[in-house]
Write an enzyme that holds these catalytic residues in place. Structure first.
Site, PDB file in Angstrom:
ATOM      1  N   LYS A  71      48.669  50.924  32.958  1.00 23.77           N
ATOM      2  CA  LYS A  71      47.314  50.416  33.196  1.00 23.77           C
ATOM      3  C   LYS A  71      46.222  51.162  32.425  1.00 23.77           C
ATOM      4  CE  LYS A  71      48.028  48.480  37.823  1.00 23.77           C
ATOM      5  NZ  LYS A  71      47.463  48.417  39.185  1.00 23.77           N
ATOM      6  N   ASP A 108      42.141  44.157  40.876  1.00 20.52           N
ATOM      7  CA  ASP A 108      42.579  44.803  42.122  1.00 20.52           C
ATOM      8  C   ASP A 108      41.441  44.968  43.137  1.00 20.52           C
ATOM      9  OD1 ASP A 108      45.275  45.093  41.506  1.00 20.52           O
ATOM     10  OD2 ASP A 108      44.972  47.003  40.492  1.00 20.52           O
TER      11      ASP A 108
END
Ligand code: ATR
Length: 278
Positions: A71, A108
């Site tokens: 990420k 997220d």
């Protein structure tokens, strides 16, 4: 499954990736919506990530999800990164644009907040009280950005490594107060979120005393294996509303899916059951 030579392509880049539920999740939506498309696991070693990343547009991918451990690298490699993803310091969704450039997003934070509000609409009322967040890893950064943006007046952040918590607070900004585990202050809180891996299958349990937590405080564990962690069971037993972690996974996926495949998918109870069975 409909799959022609013109099928739209997406997938999840991770190492390892075998545990990911995203292929099942996106596969469910593709199937239900009758879309000519595929979403596949893409196991990519860290040393190969940059070359695979660059190859995505050349291979005709509409985009991809990015999971552990890529990420942060995705944030560096993307041609453009949305401000929220920059603030969080991680990209979990890639979109290949018409010109072949790659846009990096982080969904997220949205997934966390949407899960909370969909499961317990009354959570909105508890967001005007302090929130307590356990953990300072990648997931915590998204959760805390979402809480800051929702206007939560105080975020008490507790982590095993104090230094990491302090860095998170400095990076994200907002009303974050870093506390030590031994001084965990649950009094007056409206929300308690566990973002650590404690309580996950195969990990030690999360051992905290809930006695000072107000009974109407919402307790959310972002761990979803098991679905009801020891923390959630203990919170439930004392009357607190609880929110499990599966919904965050489902809701974070909505934006990527609609950008890649052009249709808005729904998060339903049937989808939850389907993803849980994997
Ligand atoms: P994620 O992306 O899921 O957030 P991560 O970045 O590896 O994963 O973060 C894991 C979190 O769980 C961290 O807050 C970590 O604490 P440290 O920052 O001190 O490492 C926490 N964690 C993991 N194992 C732990 C343990 N045995 N005791 C306490 N905290 C733990």
């Amino acid at each position: 499954m409909i799959l022609s030579g013109k099928a739209k392509l997406a997938g999840v880049l991770g190492w390892p990736v075998g545990h990911s539920r995203s292929p099942r999740l996106h596969g469910y939506w593709l199937d239900r919506l009758g879309i000519d498309g595929a979403y596949v696991p893409l196991p990519v070693r860290p040393e190969d990530f940059a070359s695979v990343f660059r190859a995505l547009p050349k291979m005709g991918f509409a985009g991809a999800n990015v999971t552990v451990p890529h990420k942060e690298q995705a944030l560096i490699l993307a041609d453009e990164v949305e401000p929220l993803a920059k603030r969080i310091g991680a990209v979990n969704t890639l979109v290949v644009r018409e010109d072949g450039s790659i846009l990096g997003l982080n969904t997220d934070a949205f997934g966390f907040m949407q899960n909370l509000l969909e499961t317990h609409p009354a959570s909105l009322g508890t967001l005007n009280r302090p929130a307590v967040v356990l953990g300072a890893g990648g997931a915590a950064r998204a959760v805390i950005a979402a809480l800051v943006d929702a206007g939560v007046p105080e975020i008490r952040l507790v982590n095993r490594s104090l230094e990491r918590a302090e860095k998170l607070a400095a990076d994200i900004g907002g009303p974050i107060r870093v506390q030590e585990w031994d001084w965990l202050d649950l009094a007056g809180a409206g929300l308690l979120v566990n973002t650590t891996s404690l309580g996950m299958s195969g990990q030690p349990p999360l051992d905290i005393d809930l006695s000072d937590l107000p009974q109407d405080a919402v307790v959310n564990d972002i761990v979803y294996v098991p679905l009801l962690t020891d923390l959630l069971l203990r919170a439930q037993a004392r009357g607190n509303p609880v929110v499990d972690g599966l919904g965050m996974l489902l809701w974070q996926a909505v934006r990527g899916f609609s950008l890649w495949f052009g249709q808005q998918p729904e998060v339903t109870a049937d989808l939850r059951d389907f993803v849980l069975k994997s």
